[in-house]
Design a protein around this motif. Sequence first.
Motif, PDB file in Angstrom:
ATOM      1  N   LEU A 139      -9.353   2.386   2.453  1.00 29.05           N
ATOM      2  CA  LEU A 139      -9.753   1.452   3.223  1.00 29.05           C
ATOM      3  C   LEU A 139      -9.752   1.831   4.507  1.00 29.05           C
ATOM      4  O   LEU A 139      -9.019   2.405   5.232  1.00 29.05           O
ATOM      5  N   ASN A 184      -5.189   2.772  -8.605  1.00 28.15           N
ATOM      6  CA  ASN A 184      -4.586   2.068  -7.712  1.00 28.15           C
ATOM      7  C   ASN A 184      -4.943   0.202  -7.891  1.00 28.15           C
ATOM      8  O   ASN A 184      -6.411   0.434  -7.454  1.00 28.15           O
ATOM      9  N   GLU A 203      -1.923  -2.277  -4.294  1.00 26.01           N
ATOM     10  CA  GLU A 203      -2.510  -2.458  -3.198  1.00 26.01           C
ATOM     11  C   GLU A 203      -3.476  -1.738  -3.310  1.00 26.01           C
ATOM     12  O   GLU A 203      -3.485  -0.461  -3.971  1.00 26.01           O
ATOM     13  N   GLN A 204      -4.017  -0.425  -2.264  1.00 26.85           N
ATOM     14  CA  GLN A 204      -4.547   0.063  -1.539  1.00 26.85           C
ATOM     15  C   GLN A 204      -4.143   1.371  -1.968  1.00 26.85           C
ATOM     16  O   GLN A 204      -2.691   1.301  -1.096  1.00 26.85           O
ATOM     17  N   ARG A 252       0.093   2.872   4.897  1.00 22.97           N
ATOM     18  CA  ARG A 252      -0.940   1.390   5.728  1.00 22.97           C
ATOM     19  C   ARG A 252      -0.820   2.369   7.647  1.00 22.97           C
ATOM     20  O   ARG A 252       0.221   2.644   7.590  1.00 22.97           O
ATOM     21  N   GLY A 263      -7.671  -0.738  -5.017  1.00 20.98           N
ATOM     22  CA  GLY A 263      -8.357   0.144  -4.853  1.00 20.98           C
ATOM     23  C   GLY A 263      -8.105   1.605  -3.906  1.00 20.98           C
ATOM     24  O   GLY A 263      -6.796   1.520  -4.206  1.00 20.98           O
ATOM     25  N   ASP A 310       0.832  -1.075  -0.174  1.00 23.76           N
ATOM     26  CA  ASP A 310      -0.090  -0.005  -0.180  1.00 23.76           C
ATOM     27  C   ASP A 310       0.730   1.054  -0.186  1.00 23.76           C
ATOM     28  O   ASP A 310       1.931   1.040   0.381  1.00 23.76           O
ATOM     29  N   ASP A 354      -4.576   2.278   3.534  1.00 23.79           N
ATOM     30  CA  ASP A 354      -5.096   0.719   4.113  1.00 23.79           C
ATOM     31  C   ASP A 354      -5.445   1.871   5.867  1.00 23.79           C
ATOM     32  O   ASP A 354      -4.549   2.333   6.097  1.00 23.79           O
TER      33      ASP A 354
END
Length: 71
Positions: free
Chosen positions: A68, A62, A41-42, A20, A65, A17, A45
Amino acid sequence: MTIDLCGFEMIGAIGTDAIRVASGLNRGLCVRNGTIREWSEQAIDASFAQSAEFKDLRIVRNFGGGILSSM
């Protein structure tokens, strides 16, 4: 904690990410003023964050997503 990108971009890396939130930092997160793009990844996060603020961000391509969040 505030992460101010100052108009800059965070450009992706494989397998992670961009930002994170660890379980120890779970209050008062603010991410603002920039672009987060092309992470595998995100973008962000923040699933462990109990309070977070996201302002003036561009979240682009991304693969996991955008943001998150548990909120």
